[in-house]
Write a protein that holds these residues in place. Structure first.
Motif, PDB file in Angstrom:
ATOM      1  N   ASP A  66       0.852  -1.190   0.000  1.00 36.84           N
ATOM      2  CA  ASP A  66       0.000   0.000   0.000  1.00 36.84           C
ATOM      3  C   ASP A  66       0.885   1.238   0.000  1.00 36.84           C
ATOM      4  O   ASP A  66       1.714   1.420   0.895  1.00 36.84           O
ATOM      5  CB  ASP A  66      -0.910  -0.007   1.237  1.00 36.84           C
ATOM      6  N   VAL A  67       0.742   2.086  -1.013  1.00 37.58           N
ATOM      7  CA  VAL A  67       1.588   3.262  -1.145  1.00 37.58           C
ATOM      8  C   VAL A  67       1.456   4.186   0.058  1.00 37.58           C
ATOM      9  O   VAL A  67       2.359   4.967   0.365  1.00 37.58           O
ATOM     10  CB  VAL A  67       1.262   4.014  -2.454  1.00 37.58           C
ATOM     11  N   ASP A  68       0.337   4.092   0.777  1.00 38.79           N
ATOM     12  CA  ASP A  68       0.132   4.945   1.945  1.00 38.79           C
ATOM     13  C   ASP A  68       0.643   4.308   3.237  1.00 38.79           C
ATOM     14  O   ASP A  68       0.509   4.893   4.320  1.00 38.79           O
ATOM     15  CB  ASP A  68      -1.357   5.280   2.099  1.00 38.79           C
ATOM     16  N   ALA A  69       1.207   3.096   3.147  1.00 39.17           N
ATOM     17  CA  ALA A  69       1.728   2.439   4.336  1.00 39.17           C
ATOM     18  C   ALA A  69       2.894   3.243   4.910  1.00 39.17           C
ATOM     19  O   ALA A  69       3.689   3.836   4.174  1.00 39.17           O
ATOM     20  CB  ALA A  69       2.188   1.025   4.008  1.00 39.17           C
ATOM     21  N   SER A  70       3.008   3.252   6.236  1.00 41.49           N
ATOM     22  CA  SER A  70       4.103   3.967   6.870  1.00 41.49           C
ATOM     23  C   SER A  70       5.406   3.212   6.643  1.00 41.49           C
ATOM     24  O   SER A  70       5.411   2.030   6.287  1.00 41.49           O
ATOM     25  CB  SER A  70       3.849   4.099   8.368  1.00 41.49           C
ATOM     26  N   ALA A  71       6.515   3.897   6.874  1.00 40.82           N
ATOM     27  CA  ALA A  71       7.815   3.249   6.733  1.00 40.82           C
ATOM     28  C   ALA A  71       7.935   2.065   7.689  1.00 40.82           C
ATOM     29  O   ALA A  71       8.447   1.006   7.319  1.00 40.82           O
ATOM     30  CB  ALA A  71       8.929   4.267   6.984  1.00 40.82           C
ATOM     31  N   SER A  91      24.609  10.779   5.281  1.00 37.51           N
ATOM     32  CA  SER A  91      23.737  10.450   6.409  1.00 37.51           C
ATOM     33  C   SER A  91      22.918   9.177   6.206  1.00 37.51           C
ATOM     34  O   SER A  91      22.415   8.597   7.172  1.00 37.51           O
ATOM     35  CB  SER A  91      22.782  11.616   6.684  1.00 37.51           C
ATOM     36  N   GLY A  92      22.772   8.725   4.954  1.00 38.55           N
ATOM     37  CA  GLY A  92      21.936   7.567   4.674  1.00 38.55           C
ATOM     38  C   GLY A  92      20.451   7.866   4.747  1.00 38.55           C
ATOM     39  O   GLY A  92      19.620   6.958   4.785  1.00 38.55           O
ATOM     40  N   THR A  93      20.093   9.155   4.715  1.00 39.29           N
ATOM     41  CA  THR A  93      18.696   9.570   4.836  1.00 39.29           C
ATOM     42  C   THR A  93      18.013   9.586   3.477  1.00 39.29           C
ATOM     43  O   THR A  93      18.587  10.043   2.488  1.00 39.29           O
ATOM     44  CB  THR A  93      18.608  10.970   5.473  1.00 39.29           C
ATOM     45  N   GLY A 151      13.065  11.424   5.019  1.00 34.83           N
ATOM     46  CA  GLY A 151      13.701  11.664   6.310  1.00 34.83           C
ATOM     47  C   GLY A 151      14.045  10.404   7.076  1.00 34.83           C
ATOM     48  O   GLY A 151      14.721  10.474   8.106  1.00 34.83           O
ATOM     49  N   THR A 152      13.582   9.252   6.617  1.00 33.89           N
ATOM     50  CA  THR A 152      13.936   7.999   7.290  1.00 33.89           C
ATOM     51  C   THR A 152      15.334   7.556   6.862  1.00 33.89           C
ATOM     52  O   THR A 152      15.879   8.025   5.865  1.00 33.89           O
ATOM     53  CB  THR A 152      12.936   6.878   6.959  1.00 33.89           C
ATOM     54  N   LYS A 153      15.906   6.637   7.619  1.00 31.92           N
ATOM     55  CA  LYS A 153      17.204   6.056   7.292  1.00 31.92           C
ATOM     56  C   LYS A 153      16.989   4.569   7.014  1.00 31.92           C
ATOM     57  O   LYS A 153      17.087   3.731   7.927  1.00 31.92           O
ATOM     58  CB  LYS A 153      18.195   6.264   8.436  1.00 31.92           C
ATOM     59  N   LEU A 160      16.374  -1.266   8.575  1.00 32.43           N
ATOM     60  CA  LEU A 160      16.349  -2.690   8.254  1.00 32.43           C
ATOM     61  C   LEU A 160      17.471  -3.442   8.969  1.00 32.43           C
ATOM     62  O   LEU A 160      17.314  -4.610   9.343  1.00 32.43           O
ATOM     63  CB  LEU A 160      16.440  -2.890   6.740  1.00 32.43           C
ATOM     64  N   ARG A 161      18.597  -2.772   9.166  1.00 35.17           N
ATOM     65  CA  ARG A 161      19.709  -3.404   9.876  1.00 35.17           C
ATOM     66  C   ARG A 161      19.300  -3.766  11.310  1.00 35.17           C
ATOM     67  O   ARG A 161      19.654  -4.832  11.814  1.00 35.17           O
ATOM     68  CB  ARG A 161      20.908  -2.461   9.906  1.00 35.17           C
TER      69      ARG A 161
END
Length: 399
Positions: free
Chosen positions: A111-116, A156-158, A170-172, A177-178
């Motif tokens: 779902d494209v609206d799913a959160s990270a 920053s990997g952002t 803004g997420t990394k 996932l690590r």
């Protein structure tokens, strides 16, 4: 410890050079290893024999140029890598071994609206299920390649702003996932991974300089220069979708007017046809109708091809790639889109650059990015760990 410059240190370095060459290529003949590493044929032969006895590589009979040869690949049980690809509407995961064999692969709707957080939870679950299905011990996981549809800040990997997965900016991703998987994770944008996938497994095999053009909800390019992905100092190289074609054209999401994306991306192209073809029309549907002879869809596909060709001509003039590979749904249109691309390249590119360029459809379809994620994980892992069990670092007899 090994003494720098000693015979044992040099031998260890040569072992790692051979392992790296084989790991990146998947399989090589001994003659190809010699050419790739610069080592003599006799040295390569001895090292391959040693690696085979240690269980690091497998050697199988093959032929090269009509002559008998031996193909060298990493042992199938030396380890596994994982590829994860997040797209506009999908999550795809693949498991591969170090011999470049895909052991398991699966895709599911996203779902494209799913959160990270939801997306990474789904990825963790799918990875666990596929690893279990292969029967490989999780301790054998050497690394993960992760693809996301947006620019990644190199330092920053952002993840930068993305209109494809709203709310993920803004997420990394690699860090997220690590933490869930407990293994090294390497991240890149989807266009770069598409380029890697086609370079290793698809239409880019055998070339050192290419551009992979992905046309979907946006337009991006993965650039390969001298066999390596070129990202630029900030990680934004390849944003071909924001080349200006018409400074009085439509306003783009980047704030400029008349970007290539506003003439080629699905969200700008589909409204042209929806009055006559319905609001449920997709880019995949446009391509299918165009192949079936629908005049409106054929015209739109050709127009998109000409616009993409203008952007490709700019790439030719700047970077002079030997091959351009078209990915995404649009590639399925074949010559309906490739012909107009070549036409624009011939018109706008420097003649010498245009003559040297081949324009091909991607060979991997929707799998290009997840296979590129596998290739990323393979390219980033170290070689010394593959040798530790079979070839432990020598301890000097005296100091």
């Amino acid at each position: 410890m090994e003494t720098p410059g000693s015979q044992s240190s040099l031998h260890r370095a040569n072992l790692e050079r051979v392992v790296r060459a084989v790991r990146l290529a998947g399989s090589l003949t001994q003659a190809e290893i010699a050419r790739t590493t610069g080592l003599s044929a006799a040295t390569v032969s001895n090292i391959v024999r040693e690696l085979k006895d240690g269980g690091t590589v497998e050697v199988t009979p093959t032929s090269a140029g009509g002559r008998r040869a031996r193909s060298v690949s990493l042992s199938g049980d030396a380890g596994i890598v994982i590829g994860v690809d997040f797209g506009h509407t999908h999550l795809r995961v693949a498991i591969g071994n170090l011999a470049h064999q895909v052991l398991a692969e699966e895709a599911e709707p996203l779902d494209v609206d799913a959160s990270a957080d939801q997306g990474f939870d789904r990825a963790e679950q799918l990875v666990s299920r596929l690893v279990a299905a292969t029967g490989v011990d999780r301790s054998k996981v050497a690394g993960v390649g992760l693809g996301v549809p947006g620019p990644i800040d190199v330092e920053s990997g952002t993840l930068g702003s993305t209109a494809i997965l709203p709310g993920w900016g803004g997420t990394k991703p690699a860090e997220e996932l690590r933490e869930r998987l407990g293994v090294p994770v390497h991240v890149d944008n989807d266009a770069n991974l598409g380029a890697l996938g086609e370079l290793v497994w698809g239409s880019g095999k055998g070339v050192r300089d290419l551009a992979y053009i992905k046309v979907a909800s946006g337009v991006g390019a993965g650039l390969v220069i001298d066999g390596k992905i070129y990202r630029g100092p900030g990680g934004t190289a390849g944003e071909i979708g924001h080349i200006t074609l018409d400074e009085s054209g439509p306003v783009c999401r980047c704030g400029n007017r008349g970007c290539l994306e506003t003439f080629a991306a699905a969200r700008y192209v589909l409204p042209l046809l929806q009055p006559s073809h319905g609001s449920d029309l997709t880019m995949e549907g446009v391509v299918r109708l165009a192949r079936d002879g629908d005049p409106g869809c054929r015209r739109v596909v050709a127009d998109v091809g000409r616009h993409i060709g203008s952007g490709v001509a700019n790439l030719c003039n700047l970077l002079n790639p030997s091959r351009v590979v078209l990915g995404g749904d649009l590639a399925e249109a074949g010559e309906l889109v490739l012909g107009p691309i070549r036409e624009s390249v011939g018109r706008y590119a420097i003649p010498s650059a245009a003559r040297q360029l081949s324009v091909l459809p991607g060979a991997l379809g929707g799998r290009a990015e997840v296979l590129g994620a596998l290739a990323l994980a393979l390219s980033e892992m170290g070689d010394s760990t593959l040798l530790e069990g079979a070839f432990p670092v020598a301890t000097p007899a005296f100091t």
